[in-house]
Design a protein around this motif. Sequence first.
Motif, PDB file in Angstrom:
ATOM      1  N   LEU A   1       0.850  -1.180   0.000  1.00  0.00           N
ATOM      2  CA  LEU A   1       0.000   0.000   0.000  1.00  0.00           C
ATOM      3  C   LEU A   1       0.881   1.224   0.000  1.00  0.00           C
ATOM      4  CD1 LEU A   1      -2.418  -1.077   2.858  1.00  0.00           C
ATOM      5  CD2 LEU A   1      -3.036  -0.874   0.456  1.00  0.00           C
ATOM      6  N   ARG A   2       0.436   2.255  -0.718  1.00  0.00           N
ATOM      7  CA  ARG A   2       1.189   3.506  -0.586  1.00  0.00           C
ATOM      8  C   ARG A   2       0.210   4.651  -0.403  1.00  0.00           C
ATOM      9  NH1 ARG A   2       3.920   3.357  -6.243  1.00  0.00           N
ATOM     10  NH2 ARG A   2       1.992   2.809  -7.262  1.00  0.00           N
TER      11      ARG A   2
ATOM     12  N   PRO B   1       1.946  12.144  12.922  1.00  0.00           N
ATOM     13  CA  PRO B   1       2.278  10.845  12.317  1.00  0.00           C
ATOM     14  C   PRO B   1       1.078  10.189  11.630  1.00  0.00           C
ATOM     15  CG  PRO B   1       3.066  10.983  14.594  1.00  0.00           C
ATOM     16  CD  PRO B   1       2.194  12.170  14.366  1.00  0.00           C
TER      17      PRO B   1
ATOM     18  N   MET C   1       0.603  11.718   8.232  1.00  0.00           N
ATOM     19  CA  MET C   1       1.692  11.239   7.384  1.00  0.00           C
ATOM     20  C   MET C   1       1.509   9.759   7.010  1.00  0.00           C
ATOM     21  SD  MET C   1       4.791  12.946   9.605  1.00  0.00           S
ATOM     22  CE  MET C   1       6.157  12.258   8.670  1.00  0.00           C
ATOM     23  N   GLY C   2       0.599   9.084   7.664  1.00  0.00           N
ATOM     24  CA  GLY C   2       0.380   7.663   7.401  1.00  0.00           C
ATOM     25  C   GLY C   2       1.327   6.747   8.168  1.00  0.00           C
ATOM     26  N   TRP C   3       2.108   7.315   9.097  1.00  0.00           N
ATOM     27  CA  TRP C   3       3.083   6.488   9.810  1.00  0.00           C
ATOM     28  C   TRP C   3       2.442   5.584  10.851  1.00  0.00           C
ATOM     29  CZ3 TRP C   3       8.617   8.632  10.881  1.00  0.00           C
ATOM     30  CH2 TRP C   3       9.193   9.040   9.672  1.00  0.00           C
ATOM     31  N   ASP C   4       1.208   5.867  11.235  1.00  0.00           N
ATOM     32  CA  ASP C   4       0.548   4.970  12.190  1.00  0.00           C
ATOM     33  C   ASP C   4       0.202   3.639  11.527  1.00  0.00           C
ATOM     34  OD1 ASP C   4      -1.241   6.389  10.553  1.00  0.00           O
ATOM     35  OD2 ASP C   4      -2.911   5.898  11.859  1.00  0.00           O
ATOM     36  N   ARG C   5       0.296   3.571  10.212  1.00  0.00           N
ATOM     37  CA  ARG C   5      -0.038   2.342   9.502  1.00  0.00           C
ATOM     38  C   ARG C   5       1.168   1.453   9.245  1.00  0.00           C
ATOM     39  NH1 ARG C   5      -5.291   2.051   7.873  1.00  0.00           N
ATOM     40  NH2 ARG C   5      -6.414   3.654   9.010  1.00  0.00           N
ATOM     41  N   LEU C   6       2.345   1.916   9.642  1.00  0.00           N
ATOM     42  CA  LEU C   6       3.558   1.155   9.372  1.00  0.00           C
ATOM     43  C   LEU C   6       3.733   0.099  10.448  1.00  0.00           C
ATOM     44  CD1 LEU C   6       5.708   4.329   8.769  1.00  0.00           C
ATOM     45  CD2 LEU C   6       4.928   2.784   6.985  1.00  0.00           C
ATOM     46  N   THR C   7       3.294  -1.096  10.193  1.00  0.00           N
ATOM     47  CA  THR C   7       3.418  -2.140  11.211  1.00  0.00           C
ATOM     48  C   THR C   7       3.907  -3.435  10.594  1.00  0.00           C
ATOM     49  OG1 THR C   7       1.107  -2.640  10.874  1.00  0.00           O
ATOM     50  CG2 THR C   7       1.632  -1.267  12.776  1.00  0.00           C
ATOM     51  N   THR C   8       4.737  -4.128  11.340  1.00  0.00           N
ATOM     52  CA  THR C   8       5.191  -5.444  10.921  1.00  0.00           C
ATOM     53  C   THR C   8       4.304  -6.461  11.613  1.00  0.00           C
ATOM     54  OG1 THR C   8       7.382  -4.500  11.172  1.00  0.00           O
ATOM     55  CG2 THR C   8       7.264  -6.856  10.682  1.00  0.00           C
ATOM     56  N   PRO C   9       3.838  -7.462  10.899  1.00  0.00           N
ATOM     57  CA  PRO C   9       3.027  -8.474  11.576  1.00  0.00           C
ATOM     58  C   PRO C   9       3.891  -9.284  12.539  1.00  0.00           C
ATOM     59  CG  PRO C   9       3.478  -9.136   9.319  1.00  0.00           C
ATOM     60  CD  PRO C   9       4.018  -7.741   9.479  1.00  0.00           C
TER      61      PRO C   9
END
Lengths: 206, 206, 206, 206
Positions: free
Chosen positions: A42-43, A188, A191-199
């Motif tokens: 996703l971007r 954040p 900026m969409g940084w709250d969506r940056l997660t590693t499973p």
Amino acid sequence: STGGKSSIQDRVFAPYSVFKGKAALSVEPVLPTFSKFGSGNLRVDRRGSMMLTFLPAIGERKYDYEKRQKFALSATEVGSLISTGPKDSCEFFHDPSMLSSNAGQVRKNLSIKPHADGSGYFVSLRRNGGQCRIDKIAELQRKVELLSRAYTMNGVVNNILKTTERFTVPVTTAEFTVLKTACSFALPHIMGWDRLTTPLPGTLAS
Amino acid sequence: STGGKSSIQDRVFAPYSVFKGKAALSVEPVLPTFSKFGSGNLRVDRRGSMMLTFLPAIGERKYDYEKRQKFALSATEVGSLISTGPKDSCEFFHDPSMLSSNAGQVRKNLSIKPHADGSGYFVSLRRNGGQCRIDKIAELQRKVELLSRAYTMNGVVNNILKTTERFTVPVTTAEFTVLKTACSFALPHIMGWDRLTTPLPGTLAS
Amino acid sequence: STGGKSSIQDRVFAPYSVFKGKAALSVEPVLPTFSKFGSGNLRVDRRGSMMLTFLPAIGERKYDYEKRQKFALSATEVGSLISTGPKDSCEFFHDPSMLSSNAGQVRKNLSIKPHADGSGYFVSLRRNGGQCRIDKIAELQRKVELLSRAYTMNGVVNNILKTTERFTVPVTTAEFTVLKTACSFALPHIMGWDRLTTPLPGTLAS
Amino acid sequence: STGGKSSIQDRVFAPYSVFKGKAALSVEPVLPTFSKFGSGNLRVDRRGSMMLTFLPAIGERKYDYEKRQKFALSATEVGSLISTGPKDSCEFFHDPSMLSSNAGQVRKNLSIKPHADGSGYFVSLRRNGGQCRIDKIAELQRKVELLSRAYTMNGVVNNILKTTERFTVPVTTAEFTVLKTACSFALPHIMGWDRLTTPLPGTLAS
């Protein structure tokens, strides 16, 4: 993003509003949208912003929602707001039609200026020129008629449709602290940084 | 909001408490409630707050929960608390019956004042006048009887039911830093901004 | 907390560690536990903390995990750490057996002291007295034998089991900033405030 | 971590980018990965970082993605960036092949230096020496031929493959505030601290 019935679709409205004598200021984050690319990537599609809405007062504790003016702060402009110290001011210029054929016709200017005694800030929006709202056309056509008589005498017919609107809302230090704290929290997210997660490995099993 | 069995319904109690010689202070966020409007839209219904509860001491490490007094800070008042520097003070006035027919009868005043040596703050709640709690009526009626004998001599019978309660809790710099940090964290939550989320395309399917 | 197979059960280990010449310091939040009361209410059962673990060096980049010493900072002590300025120091005293019959036997002292040149801090743990770990008993019994011969000459037999352990880890400004930022993030979590949520109307259905 | 169809697998791209005349700087957190150990325990496997990507300009608003250079800030380096005041500078040195047989061949240097007038910072990446990218070999072989003619005259044939690349991006105070705020937000995430959660009793029941 066409939908489904999931409650995750619900849009939540929770503006922070400051109601003052001549105008009100309402602030709310607008989150980015995402689009898919490749397989499972996703971007950010449309960037998020912090939306400031100004409403003119039309009586005691009454504000005219129809005459609202909006100003969307980008992430970097939010950074500027957050780093504004008690004696600093900052100012942003937007052209809502930038990169279109109407570029340059409207100019919006948001300024944040400290009170002389350090007790807060004046937050002002100024809007120069621009296309009129449909609901203003009748009113303006009447003005045009009246003015055209006057102006023909002086030979000045330029700019008569160019209006200037200005809203100024005094904001206390406490209210500005809420804005800074809430904008720091929201930054954040826009900026969409709250969506940056590693499973986590544990969350994969179907 | 009538329910279901989902664990998401559980209400969690996790106050931050400061226990001192004459009184205790307990702080906890109260989150906003939301209501639906349109299709799939939610708006803040009742605003959140930061609830301060004062309890008088009735012995060593014992506090009287029945005699508690509460003071709910709004988002803007939380902004004021967060921006309080080491030598600043701040003060808030509330009328719990504001906009009702009892307006003006009770007055609550919360003040935060720095220690002279900069080692912390005094947090005080003062409550003037107001209706008595049911469990205080018997006690007060006895006082009234006693006092009325004394007062009739002086002809002063006014105000004998008007009580003033005052709680003062000394708060160290470390404890105040916890309050400021925790209130900064909680501020976007009591504003409802933690609920502002855009669904990811990937989360919509079925 | 009896279980289930949910991946939500997984405990995650992610300490922030600073490895230096004589000792290492590892920091990690310990979250609170909750218990149920009433119907659908939860309250904090055991408070959370920020756990500091010190390990002595036993060679280049090798640390002895068996000889570790721990120190758990409460929420208020974390507040003190967060508010420590570049020239400030702070110090905490713990008795691990407080309120038990062994109270006063062991004394732990954590101190944070700034470098003279402002380039960071010394973080030290001192542990006085206390019960020996099982794996130290053999070693100590040997010492006791040797020392008892020496001491009987002087008539001093007191305190020979009282050991003092001391760990000092120099922490740079950058490392301390990580600690402060991460502790500020973790503070609401160890207080349990991250669990304070109101359900949205949309999330209740079925 | 091989997969499944869960949307939780989606990787989200949301860099914060600053586009300037000679180069662009793009910043994005890289989250840690976790591995299982024991029963139901997870530990950080590969640490997270803040990834800085520099792109040279090749025309107006055009940047060459093929010639990008990366620099990954560790948690402690992020702490250093966050604590950089308006007049401070900081500098980091990396060897991308550290601990391998190629150690010492390449040296990367990131520096953050304040503008003289306090209006922002210069963020520079310098890369000395190192293996060439495959897509540069043809270009370099041509240079080698040309240079070898010149150099054989002087007998200097050393180091002709050692290139130095340098990118400098001027960053305003507002942009640097975004970086600091977003890095403060991301720090606990790259440390893996956002995964430290205790299950609530209510969430266990299957």
